[in-house]
Scaffold this motif. Structure first.
Motif, PDB file in Angstrom:
ATOM      1  N   ARG A   1       0.834  -1.211   0.000  1.00  0.00           N
ATOM      2  CA  ARG A   1       0.000   0.000   0.000  1.00  0.00           C
ATOM      3  C   ARG A   1       0.865   1.257   0.000  1.00  0.00           C
ATOM      4  O   ARG A   1       0.535   2.246  -0.673  1.00  0.00           O
ATOM      5  CB  ARG A   1      -0.938  -0.012   1.207  1.00  0.00           C
ATOM      6  N   ILE A   2       1.960   1.236   0.755  1.00  0.00           N
ATOM      7  CA  ILE A   2       2.863   2.394   0.793  1.00  0.00           C
ATOM      8  C   ILE A   2       3.478   2.624  -0.587  1.00  0.00           C
ATOM      9  O   ILE A   2       3.558   3.771  -1.058  1.00  0.00           O
ATOM     10  CB  ILE A   2       3.967   2.191   1.853  1.00  0.00           C
ATOM     11  N   ASN A   3       3.900   1.555  -1.237  1.00  0.00           N
ATOM     12  CA  ASN A   3       4.492   1.688  -2.578  1.00  0.00           C
ATOM     13  C   ASN A   3       3.478   2.269  -3.572  1.00  0.00           C
ATOM     14  O   ASN A   3       3.815   3.152  -4.365  1.00  0.00           O
ATOM     15  CB  ASN A   3       5.036   0.352  -3.073  1.00  0.00           C
ATOM     16  N   ASN A   4       2.240   1.798  -3.532  1.00  0.00           N
ATOM     17  CA  ASN A   4       1.193   2.352  -4.405  1.00  0.00           C
ATOM     18  C   ASN A   4       0.950   3.835  -4.081  1.00  0.00           C
ATOM     19  O   ASN A   4       0.809   4.658  -4.981  1.00  0.00           O
ATOM     20  CB  ASN A   4      -0.115   1.567  -4.263  1.00  0.00           C
ATOM     21  N   PHE A   5       0.918   4.138  -2.790  1.00  0.00           N
ATOM     22  CA  PHE A   5       0.689   5.515  -2.363  1.00  0.00           C
ATOM     23  C   PHE A   5       1.833   6.422  -2.807  1.00  0.00           C
ATOM     24  O   PHE A   5       1.604   7.540  -3.293  1.00  0.00           O
ATOM     25  CB  PHE A   5       0.521   5.558  -0.836  1.00  0.00           C
ATOM     26  N   SER A   6       3.080   5.943  -2.662  1.00  0.00           N
ATOM     27  CA  SER A   6       4.232   6.770  -3.056  1.00  0.00           C
ATOM     28  C   SER A   6       4.227   7.023  -4.570  1.00  0.00           C
ATOM     29  O   SER A   6       4.621   8.106  -5.024  1.00  0.00           O
ATOM     30  CB  SER A   6       5.550   6.150  -2.588  1.00  0.00           C
ATOM     31  N   GLU A   7       3.747   6.065  -5.357  1.00  0.00           N
ATOM     32  CA  GLU A   7       3.636   6.274  -6.809  1.00  0.00           C
ATOM     33  C   GLU A   7       2.603   7.370  -7.118  1.00  0.00           C
ATOM     34  O   GLU A   7       2.837   8.233  -7.972  1.00  0.00           O
ATOM     35  CB  GLU A   7       3.233   4.975  -7.515  1.00  0.00           C
ATOM     36  N   GLN A   8       1.483   7.341  -6.405  1.00  0.00           N
ATOM     37  CA  GLN A   8       0.443   8.356  -6.613  1.00  0.00           C
ATOM     38  C   GLN A   8       0.946   9.741  -6.204  1.00  0.00           C
ATOM     39  O   GLN A   8       0.701  10.730  -6.908  1.00  0.00           O
ATOM     40  CB  GLN A   8      -0.820   8.001  -5.828  1.00  0.00           C
ATOM     41  N   ILE A   9       1.653   9.818  -5.091  1.00  0.00           N
ATOM     42  CA  ILE A   9       2.210  11.097  -4.628  1.00  0.00           C
ATOM     43  C   ILE A   9       3.239  11.597  -5.635  1.00  0.00           C
ATOM     44  O   ILE A   9       3.278  12.787  -5.952  1.00  0.00           O
ATOM     45  CB  ILE A   9       2.858  10.941  -3.223  1.00  0.00           C
ATOM     46  N   SER A  10       4.068  10.692  -6.122  1.00  0.00           N
ATOM     47  CA  SER A  10       5.099  11.065  -7.102  1.00  0.00           C
ATOM     48  C   SER A  10       4.467  11.730  -8.324  1.00  0.00           C
ATOM     49  O   SER A  10       4.950  12.762  -8.803  1.00  0.00           O
ATOM     50  CB  SER A  10       5.895   9.834  -7.556  1.00  0.00           C
ATOM     51  N   LYS A  11       3.385  11.154  -8.837  1.00  0.00           N
ATOM     52  CA  LYS A  11       2.702  11.718  -9.991  1.00  0.00           C
ATOM     53  C   LYS A  11       2.073  13.080  -9.650  1.00  0.00           C
ATOM     54  O   LYS A  11       2.114  14.009 -10.450  1.00  0.00           O
ATOM     55  CB  LYS A  11       1.620  10.760 -10.492  1.00  0.00           C
ATOM     56  N   LYS A  12       1.516  13.162  -8.463  1.00  0.00           N
ATOM     57  CA  LYS A  12       0.805  14.379  -8.059  1.00  0.00           C
ATOM     58  C   LYS A  12       1.755  15.563  -7.901  1.00  0.00           C
ATOM     59  O   LYS A  12       1.426  16.675  -8.311  1.00  0.00           O
ATOM     60  CB  LYS A  12       0.058  14.097  -6.744  1.00  0.00           C
ATOM     61  N   ILE A  13       2.935  15.350  -7.306  1.00  0.00           N
ATOM     62  CA  ILE A  13       3.854  16.471  -7.049  1.00  0.00           C
ATOM     63  C   ILE A  13       4.997  16.518  -8.055  1.00  0.00           C
ATOM     64  O   ILE A  13       5.893  17.351  -7.944  1.00  0.00           O
ATOM     65  CB  ILE A  13       4.396  16.437  -5.600  1.00  0.00           C
TER      66      ILE A  13
END
Length: 194
Positions: free
Chosen positions: A126-138
């Motif tokens: 879940r953390i890895n998926n979340f970090s990918e989403q954050i990476s795209k967002k910022i």
């Protein structure tokens, strides 16, 4: 998660005139328990003078010994063998009695560790998926920097059920149903974005 081990707590009391007789009786009881071929811990004992007070005067009559056992059973029905063994021992040793101090369903360490490991891996996914989403967002690369898990130490709770068995008898012991147990893992995480 459904618990996988049924646990019974048993205490034994032996009274006799001589220390040696108390110890010998506890030893014979311990050998009988070992011959049951069930998983248990305990067998520790203590021995003291059997003293009490009557009208402000201490009276000592022989010796008293205590021994404690915790039986871990895969099937609740196996408790009948244990109870019948203690009942037979009571018939053999008139100076001995026992009490069921409590019983409960618990998780074995193996099952608990396996479930906690699975939950920890799920958190990392879940953390890895979340970090990918954050990476795209910022528009930066974010990765898991650290993760620490909060340790919840598991101490099983059991309800005490008192009652000594005075003589040998046949047993139709209660067969409590196991209840679902919730296992949770809490993690603190730090992401690094660059």
């Amino acid at each position: 998660v459904m618990p996988d081990v049924y646990t019974i707590y048993v205490s034994i009391v032996v009274k006799d005139k001589k220390e040696k007789d108390v110890i010998n009786t506890l030893g014979k009881i311990d050998r009988s328990i070992r011959n049951l071929n069930v998983d248990y811990v305990g067998g520790n004992y203590n021995l003291s003078k059997n003293c009490y007070y009557d009208e402000n005067k201490q009276i000592c009559e022989g010796f008293i010994g205590y021994s404690y056992y915790k039986f871990n059973l895969k099937e609740v029905e196996n408790q009948v063998n244990i109870l019948e063994t203690f009942s037979s021992l009571k018939k053999e040793f008139k100076n001995m009695y026992f009490q069921i101090e409590g019983s409960e369903w618990i998780l074995s360490k193996h099952l608990r560790d396996r479930i906690e490991d699975s939950l920890k891996i799920s958190i990392i996914d879940r953390i890895n998926n979340f970090s990918e989403q954050i990476s795209k967002k910022i528009n930066k690369k974010c990765i898991l920097k650290t993760i620490t898990y909060k340790q919840d130490y598991y101490f099983p709770y059991y309800k005490r059920k008192y009652g000594a068995f005075e003589e040998a008898e046949a047993f139709t012991a209660p067969s409590p149903k196991s209840e679902e147990i919730t296992i949770s893992v809490e993690a603190n995480i730090k992401l690094a974005c660059f």
